[in-house]
Design an enzyme around this catalytic site. Structure first.
Site, PDB file in Angstrom:
ATOM      1  N   GLU A   1       0.819  -1.208   0.000  1.00  0.00           N
ATOM      2  CA  GLU A   1       0.000   0.000   0.000  1.00  0.00           C
ATOM      3  C   GLU A   1       0.860   1.268   0.000  1.00  0.00           C
ATOM      4  O   GLU A   1       0.535   2.246  -0.675  1.00  0.00           O
ATOM      5  CB  GLU A   1      -0.964   0.003   1.185  1.00  0.00           C
ATOM      6  CG  GLU A   1      -2.068  -1.055   1.092  1.00  0.00           C
ATOM      7  CD  GLU A   1      -2.960  -0.868  -0.123  1.00  0.00           C
ATOM      8  OE1 GLU A   1      -2.996   0.236  -0.689  1.00  0.00           O
ATOM      9  OE2 GLU A   1      -3.626  -1.837  -0.509  1.00  0.00           O
TER      10      GLU A   1
ATOM     11  N   ASP B   1     -10.126   5.080  -2.794  1.00  0.00           N
ATOM     12  CA  ASP B   1      -8.935   5.505  -3.516  1.00  0.00           C
ATOM     13  C   ASP B   1      -9.383   6.153  -4.826  1.00  0.00           C
ATOM     14  O   ASP B   1     -10.571   6.308  -5.084  1.00  0.00           O
ATOM     15  CB  ASP B   1      -8.004   4.315  -3.788  1.00  0.00           C
ATOM     16  CG  ASP B   1      -8.513   3.479  -4.936  1.00  0.00           C
ATOM     17  OD1 ASP B   1      -9.752   3.325  -5.045  1.00  0.00           O
ATOM     18  OD2 ASP B   1      -7.704   2.991  -5.732  1.00  0.00           O
TER      19      ASP B   1
ATOM     20  N   TYR C   1      -7.084   6.546   3.457  1.00  0.00           N
ATOM     21  CA  TYR C   1      -7.174   5.435   2.510  1.00  0.00           C
ATOM     22  C   TYR C   1      -6.350   4.231   2.958  1.00  0.00           C
ATOM     23  O   TYR C   1      -6.849   3.097   3.017  1.00  0.00           O
ATOM     24  CB  TYR C   1      -6.737   5.850   1.091  1.00  0.00           C
ATOM     25  CG  TYR C   1      -6.392   4.617   0.298  1.00  0.00           C
ATOM     26  CD1 TYR C   1      -7.413   3.806  -0.192  1.00  0.00           C
ATOM     27  CD2 TYR C   1      -5.076   4.196   0.139  1.00  0.00           C
ATOM     28  CE1 TYR C   1      -7.120   2.619  -0.839  1.00  0.00           C
ATOM     29  CE2 TYR C   1      -4.782   3.019  -0.505  1.00  0.00           C
ATOM     30  CZ  TYR C   1      -5.802   2.235  -0.993  1.00  0.00           C
ATOM     31  OH  TYR C   1      -5.517   1.058  -1.604  1.00  0.00           O
TER      32      TYR C   1
END
Length: 295
Positions: A41, A142, A124
């Site tokens: 991520e 996102d 996020y």
DNA sequence: TATGCGTGGAA
DNA sequence: TTTCCAAGCAT
């Protein structure tokens, strides 16, 4: 339409079924550890999957746990980050690993709140890690999901410039009670593969069959919001910083300032950029006008 | 809330 | 060639 409960359930089924049949086989989806999910991520923030893949694989092999990364220097992390861009992310990932060791017993925390408190993790990423690493139910918004929802529900080609409360409310209302983490992954994948920014492939979209994409149904109205200003690049401090970092990354030994001077002609801007890199902790100044990645 | 922060592939 | 864009965050 979308607000209708039955149609919403049908939307869930069609998009998740599409995901089951069409999702990419990405390494961070193959029974990856929470740490591996978190690393992916960080790397995927503003960076395409294709460029993340090789760096991610090497990173996980070298630093398979937060403790492993925390033992490395920040400079090693920045060098391993390579040319992914935004190298401050490497510093933040290193700082997050250290915080995980010191405050969470070396385990990636599970709560959205604890994740959000880590360096480099915002709304996020906290939701993504909680969802994809731990199977929790969170709104994951996102750029892909925002675009998909803007088109399906708002009939707009692109979402607002910045995340709005209306988008959060819409996403919350659309989120299924069960398998919310799969819904999150599926809507992200739909945006990445089908409902793309430039040329959506509506002929292959699982939503198209339902006639429930408002943007499509209304004839693809053109974007009419404020200008989506692209980021300036040529001549910016960012470009200058990138040049300086490339020199330092590629050198195994400290670099004399005279060598850095060669990559940017504007002295004032060059000095400002170098000072900024030092202030950010990306560059370490030594004696005799030598510079290197921090150790 | 607007802006700064890298990089490189694709159209 | 230029422009756009890619799983955002911090300030």
């Amino acid at each position: 339409m979308i607000a209708d409960t039955a149609d919403t359930a049908e939307l869930h089924d069609s998009i998740i079924s599409w995901f089951d049949a069409n999702s990419r086989d990405l390494p961070w989806r193959r029974n990856a550890s929470p740490w591996a999910v978190m690393v992916s991520e960080f790397m995927l923030q503003q960076t395409p999957v294709s460029r993340v893949l090789p760096v991610y694989e090497a990173w996980i092999e070298r630093w398979p746990t937060p403790a492993d990364l925390s033992k490395a220097s920040t400079g090693e992390a920045v060098r391993a980050w390579g040319r992914l861009g935004y190298p401050r992310r490497a510093l933040r990932l290193h700082a997050a690993a250290t915080a995980i060791v010191e405050q969470h017993g070396g385990e990636v925390p599970k709560s959205h709140e604890a994740l959000l408190a880590l360096p480099g993790i915002g709304e996020y990423t906290a939701a993504a890690v909680a969802s994809f690493a731990y199977g929790q139910r969170h709104v994951v918004l996102d750029t892909n999901v925002r675009r998909v929802f803007a088109r399906i529900a708002a009939g707009q080609q692109f979402p607002a410039t910045s995340l709005t409360s209306a988008e959060r409310e819409l996403a919350t209302s659309l989120m299924p009670e069960h398998n919310a983490h799969r819904w999150a992954a599926a809507t992200m994948e739909l945006g990445a593969l089908i409902c793309t920014a430039r040329a959506p492939i509506c002929s292959e979209c699982p939503v198209a069959d339902l006639c429930s994409c408002r943007w499509r149904k209304e004839g693809y109205p053109a974007y009419d919001g404020p200008p989506r200003s692209g980021q300036a690049w040529a001549g910016t401090d960012r470009q200058c910083r990138g040049r300086l970092m490339a020199v330092l990354r590629d050198s195994p030994v400290p670099v004399p300032k005279t060598q850095l001077d060669l990559v940017w002609t504007d002295e004032l801007q060059r000095e400002r950029a170098l000072d900024g890199l030092v202030a950010d902790g990306l560059v370490e100044p030594l004696e005799d006008d030598l510079y290197r990645l921090p150790e």
